[in-house]
Design a protein around this motif. Structure first.
Motif, short mmCIF file in Angstrom:
data_model
loop_
_atom_site.label_atom_id
_atom_site.label_comp_id
_atom_site.label_asym_id
_atom_site.label_seq_id
_atom_site.Cartn_x
_atom_site.Cartn_y
_atom_site.Cartn_z
N VAL A 1 0.86 -1.18 0.00
CA VAL A 1 0.00 0.00 0.00
C VAL A 1 0.90 1.23 0.00
CG1 VAL A 1 -1.78 1.26 1.25
CG2 VAL A 1 -1.78 -1.24 1.27
N ALA A 2 0.64 2.17 -0.90
CA ALA A 2 1.53 3.33 -1.07
C ALA A 2 0.79 4.63 -0.85
CB ALA A 2 2.15 3.31 -2.47
N PRO A 3 1.01 5.33 0.26
CA PRO A 3 0.42 6.67 0.45
C PRO A 3 1.09 7.66 -0.51
CG PRO A 3 1.26 5.74 2.53
CD PRO A 3 1.83 4.93 1.42
N THR A 4 0.31 8.27 -1.38
CA THR A 4 0.87 9.17 -2.39
C THR A 4 0.24 10.56 -2.26
OG1 THR A 4 -0.78 8.55 -4.06
CG2 THR A 4 1.23 7.25 -3.97
N ALA A 5 0.91 11.53 -2.89
CA ALA A 5 0.44 12.93 -2.88
C ALA A 5 0.27 13.43 -1.45
CB ALA A 5 -0.85 13.08 -3.68
N ILE A 6 1.24 13.13 -0.59
CA ILE A 6 1.18 13.52 0.81
C ILE A 6 1.88 14.87 1.00
CG2 ILE A 6 1.79 12.89 3.17
CD1 ILE A 6 -0.25 11.02 1.82
N ASP A 7 1.13 15.85 1.45
CA ASP A 7 1.66 17.18 1.72
C ASP A 7 2.03 17.26 3.20
OD1 ASP A 7 2.21 19.89 2.12
OD2 ASP A 7 0.62 20.55 0.76
N ARG A 8 3.32 17.36 3.49
CA ARG A 8 3.78 17.36 4.89
C ARG A 8 3.28 18.58 5.66
NH1 ARG A 8 10.13 16.25 5.14
NH2 ARG A 8 10.14 18.30 4.11
N ARG A 9 2.82 19.61 4.93
CA ARG A 9 2.35 20.82 5.61
C ARG A 9 0.88 20.70 6.01
NH1 ARG A 9 3.74 24.63 0.70
NH2 ARG A 9 2.57 22.87 -0.21
N GLU A 10 0.19 19.68 5.49
CA GLU A 10 -1.24 19.54 5.75
C GLU A 10 -1.49 18.49 6.83
OE1 GLU A 10 -3.61 21.32 4.61
OE2 GLU A 10 -2.48 22.48 3.13
N PRO A 11 -2.05 18.89 7.97
CA PRO A 11 -2.29 17.92 9.06
C PRO A 11 -3.13 16.74 8.63
CG PRO A 11 -2.58 20.17 9.83
CD PRO A 11 -2.43 20.26 8.35
N GLN A 12 -4.14 16.97 7.77
CA GLN A 12 -5.00 15.87 7.36
C GLN A 12 -4.24 14.85 6.50
OE1 GLN A 12 -5.43 19.06 6.59
NE2 GLN A 12 -6.27 19.37 4.53
N ASP A 13 -3.29 15.33 5.69
CA ASP A 13 -2.48 14.42 4.89
C ASP A 13 -1.58 13.58 5.78
OD1 ASP A 13 -3.66 15.77 2.81
OD2 ASP A 13 -1.82 16.04 1.67
N LYS A 14 -0.96 14.23 6.76
CA LYS A 14 -0.08 13.51 7.68
C LYS A 14 -0.88 12.49 8.48
CE LYS A 14 2.89 16.04 9.94
NZ LYS A 14 3.43 17.16 10.75
N ALA A 15 -2.09 12.87 8.90
CA ALA A 15 -2.93 11.93 9.65
C ALA A 15 -3.35 10.75 8.79
CB ALA A 15 -4.16 12.66 10.19
#
Length: 285
Positions: free
Chosen positions: A205-219
């Motif tokens: 499983v590959a988490p993609t398009a993850i923006d480290r500045r966005e809390p929801q993406d990190k979560a």
């Protein structure tokens, strides 16, 4: 070249989750970093996103419809055995060089009809057609085949899952996407339980398009890592480089590192690490 070939299906039951992007970048990393002969099959429909990704021009007919010399949809037709036996250099006629290492078998308009035609094939043979093509035709030429599947569940998809039996599920942030991968894991197990000799598994499983500045993406990425600690890939950063270079007909591996944004460099490194791990997991057969 071994008569065995590693196989991978890239699949989630939803479009727009980076399946094609992941297929292309894994294929290039496998070819460039590992020296593998790689072929990518676009089974995801008539838009031919993989051809666009690599800037490959596919011949068209007088109506402007895509018309490759030897279309991939033919393998699902009733004349396929005749074609295999009577056309020389069949694989060479089906494939296009991408210029980045892998070869490409593009999608064609006949795939829609091919999916419908498979419904009339006896159930015991319906989902093994693609598996036979990979074993008989591709394995003598390639070390790795990656099948980019459409974001639904139809006869073409089931052929791809059966042929690969190993699945990469790219995920972009979103609750719907999390539910989809949970469903996929369950669906693959149900497919294996319902058909002797077929045991498709969720390999990575590959988490993609993850923006480290966005809390929801990190979560989101943290949740995926908690759900799938043994098969989760490195996070692929959200970046403008991938979209820009798709428009230029190439992957970010075709760009000098100093031309990439920091996020692009991280994304490329993530795809390299993902591919290293994935190749160790894939079994040739």
């Amino acid at each position: 070249m071994s008569d065995e070939i590693k196989r991978l299906a890239t699949y989630v039951q939803k479009g727009g989750v980076s399946k094609t992007t992941s297929s292309a970048h894994v294929a290039v990393a496998a070819a460039q970093d590992h020296g593998l002969d790689v072929v990518v099959i676009d089974l995801a429909g008539t838009q031919n996103d993989l051809a666009t990704q690599f800037g490959v021009e596919i011949p068209t007919d007088e109506n402007g419809d895509l018309a490759p010399d030897a279309p991939v949809s033919a393998i699902f037709g009733e004349n396929w055995e005749f074609i295999q036996q009577n056309i020389d250099d069949l694989v060479e006629r089906m494939t296009f060089e991408t210029g980045e290492g892998p070869d490409l078998i593009p999608a064609d308009p006949g795939l829609s009809g091919a999916n419908n035609n498979l419904a009339s094939v006896p159930l015991e043979d319906r989902f093994t057609v693609l598996d036979g093509f990979v074993s008989d035709d591709l394995a003598p030429h390639y070390d790795l085949v990656i099948m980019d599947l459409p974001g639904n569940e139809n006869n073409i998809v089931l052929n791809g899952l059966f042929a690969a039996q190993q699945t990469l599920a790219p995920l972009q942030p979103g609750e719907f996407e999390l539910n989809q991968v949970k469903n996929l894991d369950t669906s693959l197990k149900e497919i294996g339980a319902g058909h002797d000799g077929v045991d498709p598994e969720l390999t990575m499983v590959a988490p993609t398009a993850i923006d480290r500045r966005e809390p929801q993406d990190k979560a989101f990425a943290s949740t995926v890592e908690e759900l799938y600690p043994d098969i989760v890939a490195p996070r692929v950063s959200k970046n403008a480089d991938i979209g820009r270079e798709q428009g230029n007909g190439r992957t970010i591996f075709a760009v000098d590192e100093d031309e990439l944004l920091d996020t692009g460099v991280r994304a490329r490194e993530a795809y390299q690490e993902l591919t290293d791990d994935l190749l160790d997991r894939l079994e040739a057969r």
